[in-house]
Design a protein around this motif. Structure first.
Motif, PDB file in Angstrom:
ATOM      1  N   ALA A 154       0.983  -1.335   0.115  1.00  0.00           N
ATOM      2  CA  ALA A 154      -0.107  -0.047  -0.001  1.00  0.00           C
ATOM      3  C   ALA A 154       0.983   1.250   0.041  1.00  0.00           C
ATOM      4  O   ALA A 154       2.022   1.252   0.725  1.00  0.00           O
ATOM      5  CB  ALA A 154      -0.983   0.048   1.171  1.00  0.00           C
ATOM      6  N   PHE A 155       0.599   2.095  -1.007  1.00  0.00           N
ATOM      7  CA  PHE A 155       1.447   3.436  -1.012  1.00  0.00           C
ATOM      8  C   PHE A 155       0.400   4.475  -0.543  1.00  0.00           C
ATOM      9  O   PHE A 155      -0.775   4.329  -0.721  1.00  0.00           O
ATOM     10  CB  PHE A 155       1.772   3.727  -2.324  1.00  0.00           C
ATOM     11  CG  PHE A 155       2.944   2.773  -3.010  1.00  0.00           C
ATOM     12  CD1 PHE A 155       3.565   1.757  -2.361  1.00  0.00           C
ATOM     13  CD2 PHE A 155       3.439   3.206  -4.089  1.00  0.00           C
ATOM     14  CE1 PHE A 155       4.787   0.994  -2.610  1.00  0.00           C
ATOM     15  CE2 PHE A 155       4.560   2.516  -4.673  1.00  0.00           C
ATOM     16  CZ  PHE A 155       5.252   1.315  -3.521  1.00  0.00           C
ATOM     17  N   SER A 156       1.112   5.649  -0.204  1.00  0.00           N
ATOM     18  CA  SER A 156       0.400   6.811   0.210  1.00  0.00           C
ATOM     19  C   SER A 156      -0.645   7.202  -0.917  1.00  0.00           C
ATOM     20  O   SER A 156      -0.180   7.489  -2.145  1.00  0.00           O
ATOM     21  CB  SER A 156       1.350   8.095   0.446  1.00  0.00           C
ATOM     22  OG  SER A 156       2.255   7.847   1.674  1.00  0.00           O
ATOM     23  N   ARG A 157      -1.762   7.676  -0.579  1.00  0.00           N
ATOM     24  CA  ARG A 157      -2.877   7.932  -1.426  1.00  0.00           C
ATOM     25  C   ARG A 157      -2.564   9.247  -2.035  1.00  0.00           C
ATOM     26  O   ARG A 157      -2.648   9.432  -3.322  1.00  0.00           O
ATOM     27  CB  ARG A 157      -4.140   8.257  -0.534  1.00  0.00           C
ATOM     28  CG  ARG A 157      -5.330   8.587  -1.325  1.00  0.00           C
ATOM     29  CD  ARG A 157      -6.483   9.134  -0.353  1.00  0.00           C
ATOM     30  NE  ARG A 157      -6.999   8.134   0.319  1.00  0.00           N
ATOM     31  CZ  ARG A 157      -7.332   8.161   1.781  1.00  0.00           C
ATOM     32  NH1 ARG A 157      -6.891   9.251   2.374  1.00  0.00           N
ATOM     33  NH2 ARG A 157      -7.702   7.139   2.427  1.00  0.00           N
ATOM     34  N   ALA A 158      -1.814  10.055  -1.460  1.00  0.00           N
ATOM     35  CA  ALA A 158      -1.363  11.334  -1.750  1.00  0.00           C
ATOM     36  C   ALA A 158      -0.507  11.119  -3.110  1.00  0.00           C
ATOM     37  O   ALA A 158      -0.170  12.223  -3.875  1.00  0.00           O
ATOM     38  CB  ALA A 158      -0.880  12.500  -0.897  1.00  0.00           C
ATOM     39  N   TRP A 159       0.311  10.022  -3.268  1.00  0.00           N
ATOM     40  CA  TRP A 159       1.366  10.036  -4.182  1.00  0.00           C
ATOM     41  C   TRP A 159       0.878   9.580  -5.572  1.00  0.00           C
ATOM     42  O   TRP A 159       1.084   9.879  -6.581  1.00  0.00           O
ATOM     43  CB  TRP A 159       2.388   8.723  -3.817  1.00  0.00           C
ATOM     44  CG  TRP A 159       3.068   9.272  -2.693  1.00  0.00           C
ATOM     45  CD1 TRP A 159       3.568  10.188  -2.077  1.00  0.00           C
ATOM     46  CD2 TRP A 159       4.093   8.231  -2.042  1.00  0.00           C
ATOM     47  NE1 TRP A 159       4.169  10.179  -0.976  1.00  0.00           N
ATOM     48  CE2 TRP A 159       4.582   8.752  -0.973  1.00  0.00           C
ATOM     49  CE3 TRP A 159       4.266   6.664  -2.079  1.00  0.00           C
ATOM     50  CZ2 TRP A 159       5.425   8.219  -0.178  1.00  0.00           C
ATOM     51  CZ3 TRP A 159       5.320   6.247  -1.371  1.00  0.00           C
ATOM     52  CH2 TRP A 159       5.943   6.989  -0.290  1.00  0.00           C
ATOM     53  N   PHE A 160      -0.451   9.145  -5.629  1.00  0.00           N
ATOM     54  CA  PHE A 160      -1.014   8.659  -6.785  1.00  0.00           C
ATOM     55  C   PHE A 160      -1.329   9.616  -7.803  1.00  0.00           C
ATOM     56  O   PHE A 160      -0.837   9.502  -9.009  1.00  0.00           O
ATOM     57  CB  PHE A 160      -2.482   7.963  -6.413  1.00  0.00           C
ATOM     58  CG  PHE A 160      -2.941   6.853  -7.668  1.00  0.00           C
ATOM     59  CD1 PHE A 160      -2.301   5.865  -7.865  1.00  0.00           C
ATOM     60  CD2 PHE A 160      -4.069   7.770  -8.217  1.00  0.00           C
ATOM     61  CE1 PHE A 160      -2.849   5.207  -9.018  1.00  0.00           C
ATOM     62  CE2 PHE A 160      -4.776   6.986  -9.422  1.00  0.00           C
ATOM     63  CZ  PHE A 160      -4.034   5.592  -9.847  1.00  0.00           C
ATOM     64  N   PHE A 246      16.320  10.752   0.173  1.00  0.00           N
ATOM     65  CA  PHE A 246      15.262  10.489  -0.775  1.00  0.00           C
ATOM     66  C   PHE A 246      14.189  11.989  -0.349  1.00  0.00           C
ATOM     67  O   PHE A 246      13.935  12.155   0.577  1.00  0.00           O
ATOM     68  CB  PHE A 246      14.589   9.416  -0.854  1.00  0.00           C
ATOM     69  CG  PHE A 246      13.690   8.984  -1.852  1.00  0.00           C
ATOM     70  CD1 PHE A 246      13.945   9.329  -3.083  1.00  0.00           C
ATOM     71  CD2 PHE A 246      12.542   8.372  -1.713  1.00  0.00           C
ATOM     72  CE1 PHE A 246      13.205   9.141  -4.290  1.00  0.00           C
ATOM     73  CE2 PHE A 246      11.665   7.989  -3.128  1.00  0.00           C
ATOM     74  CZ  PHE A 246      12.131   8.383  -4.131  1.00  0.00           C
ATOM     75  N   GLU A 247      14.033  12.368  -1.498  1.00  0.00           N
ATOM     76  CA  GLU A 247      13.162  13.755  -1.271  1.00  0.00           C
ATOM     77  C   GLU A 247      11.627  13.231  -1.551  1.00  0.00           C
ATOM     78  O   GLU A 247      10.985  14.189  -2.465  1.00  0.00           O
ATOM     79  CB  GLU A 247      13.564  14.892  -2.435  1.00  0.00           C
ATOM     80  CG  GLU A 247      14.952  15.045  -2.333  1.00  0.00           C
ATOM     81  CD  GLU A 247      15.449  15.657  -3.640  1.00  0.00           C
ATOM     82  OE1 GLU A 247      14.713  16.356  -4.426  1.00  0.00           O
ATOM     83  OE2 GLU A 247      16.667  16.023  -3.623  1.00  0.00           O
ATOM     84  N   LEU A 248      11.266  12.373  -0.496  1.00  0.00           N
ATOM     85  CA  LEU A 248       9.763  12.041  -0.692  1.00  0.00           C
ATOM     86  C   LEU A 248       9.505  11.866   0.968  1.00  0.00           C
ATOM     87  O   LEU A 248      10.071  11.046   1.621  1.00  0.00           O
ATOM     88  CB  LEU A 248       9.509  10.719  -1.425  1.00  0.00           C
ATOM     89  CG  LEU A 248       8.176  10.560  -2.022  1.00  0.00           C
ATOM     90  CD1 LEU A 248       7.560  11.605  -2.707  1.00  0.00           C
ATOM     91  CD2 LEU A 248       8.145   9.207  -2.770  1.00  0.00           C
ATOM     92  N   TRP A 249       7.936  12.232   1.099  1.00  0.00           N
ATOM     93  CA  TRP A 249       7.582  11.963   2.541  1.00  0.00           C
ATOM     94  C   TRP A 249       6.256  11.090   2.415  1.00  0.00           C
ATOM     95  O   TRP A 249       5.329  11.353   1.721  1.00  0.00           O
ATOM     96  CB  TRP A 249       7.213  13.168   3.133  1.00  0.00           C
ATOM     97  CG  TRP A 249       6.638  13.150   4.445  1.00  0.00           C
ATOM     98  CD1 TRP A 249       5.454  12.795   4.882  1.00  0.00           C
ATOM     99  CD2 TRP A 249       7.386  13.319   5.781  1.00  0.00           C
ATOM    100  NE1 TRP A 249       5.113  13.026   6.068  1.00  0.00           N
ATOM    101  CE2 TRP A 249       6.257  13.092   6.763  1.00  0.00           C
ATOM    102  CE3 TRP A 249       8.658  13.574   6.182  1.00  0.00           C
ATOM    103  CZ2 TRP A 249       6.454  13.236   8.062  1.00  0.00           C
ATOM    104  CZ3 TRP A 249       8.922  13.854   7.434  1.00  0.00           C
ATOM    105  CH2 TRP A 249       7.984  13.569   8.460  1.00  0.00           C
TER     106      TRP A 249
END
Length: 360
Positions: A154-160, A246-249
């Motif tokens: 499961a990945f962050s919803r906001a990343w989609f 890594f530049e991602l939260w």
């Protein structure tokens, strides 16, 4: 060959992380970078003191003095760019997936066999100690007969909206666990059945939920699940700088289980024991993939790129990430897409005469 001269293609978040890691690896010279965005190109080249700066792959291959190409561009460009690099006589590292089109993946397999040039696919989990441990258990026969490999991611919803929706999820998220299943299964996958759904009926071009069941020749099963639905309040395990380079939260909630006739084992990437709580967030930083180790990119990414450079120096294919597995992953991914579109199982017919055909 002593130092390997590398040209890097794609300077997004992960491309810039690759640039930093390559710059720090002994015996590697990052000679050229390539990106269509002029500001990204100049910023990354300046930060890493790279002399060669090119707007496209063709100009880099024509003019840069390089031995190998590291491809970290958008997924749909992988196949064509890897093909160009091989035709130019360069060894290749290509981030997963190898390609998003089966014909491109098979052409790369044939080209690698014809030229003898090493091609590695960036299946980083094969350099993660947790998954390596399971592989060694399987090789030692401690599982008995592997009957089931099950995985959810499961990945962050906001990343989609940001990057998840640019390609079918089998090529962006599920491909990690598909590759691991190929690593653990002793038999070839012969049958695929998949279903996909969009949680937002108004934005259904690319589904954000995908399930797939794979059946191997010996009857063993693989059950894969991918969903881009982790809410904002989920524990953060990609916390970005300064904890990692890594530049991602956000969150990757990944679990994998291997079940055999003698034992079972499970990996849970959110349960490695490191937690940080504040008034704003609960964090479980993943320190296995690309941690910042006293200013140096460490972890699985460093080991993966170092292994690829060793293969380039030796002029030999990787025994850890064999290209045939990368081609087979695209073949299965293509079947997953077709099965989900038709709501019908897809039978895989293999041809062992193909030069890249898997030995399993």
């Amino acid at each position: 060959m002593d130092d390997v001269r590398v040209g890097l293609v794609g300077l997004g978040r992960f491309g810039r992380l690759h640039a930093r890691a390559l710059q720090q690896l002994p015996g590697c010279r990052l000679e050229a970078v390539c990106d269509a965005d002029p500001s990204l190109l100049e910023r990354c080249a300046d930060d890493c003191s790279v002399p060669g700066r090119y707007p496209d792959v063709e100009s880099m291959l024509d003019h840069a003095a390089i031995d190998a190409v590291d491809i970290v561009s958008g997924e749909t460009a992988h196949g064509a760019q890897a093909t160009l690099a091989l035709k130019a006589g360069k060894a290749v590292f290509v981030e997963k997936p190898l390609a998003t089109r089966l014909d491109e993946a098979e052409a790369i397999g044939a080209l690698a066999a014809e030229t003898g040039l090493p091609v590695s696919v960036g299946n980083i989990s094969r350099f993660d100690p947790r998954y390596i441990f399971l592989r060694r258990e399987a090789e030692a026969g401690r599982f008995g007969r592997v009957v089931l490999v099950s995985a959810k991611r499961a990945f962050s919803r906001a990343w989609f909206a940001g990057f998840g929706s640019r390609v079918h999820p089998v090529f962006e998220s599920m491909v990690h666990d598909l590759d691991l299943a190929l690593w653990y299964l002793p038999a070839r996958v012969e049958r695929v059945y998949a279903q996909a759904v969009s949680s937002d009926a108004d934005a259904a071009d690319v589904p954000d939920v995908l399930t797939a069941t794979l059946t191997a020749a010996d009857g063993s099963l693989v059950v894969l699940q991918s969903a881009w639905l982790a809410p904002d309040a989920a524990p953060v395990n990609l916390p970005g700088p300064p904890a990692t380079a890594f530049e991602l939260w956000g969150t990757i909630d990944a679990q994998l289980e291997v079940a055999g006739t003698s034992q079972t084992a499970r990996v849970n990437v959110l349960g490695d024991g490191l937690t940080v709580w504040s008034d704003e967030h609960a964090r479980s930083p993943d320190v296995s993939l690309w941690p910042d180790v006293h200013g140096r990119v460490g972890g699985a990414l460093r080991e993966e790129l170092s292994h690829w450079l060793d293969c380039v120096r030796a002029g030999t294919p990787s025994a850890i990430v064999p290209l045939e597995d990368g081609v087979m992953a695209v073949r299965i991914a293509d079947a997953i897409v077709r099965s989900a579109e038709t709501d019908a199982p897809v039978e895989l017919i293999s041809d062992d005469s193909e030069p890249w055909a898997a030995s399993r």
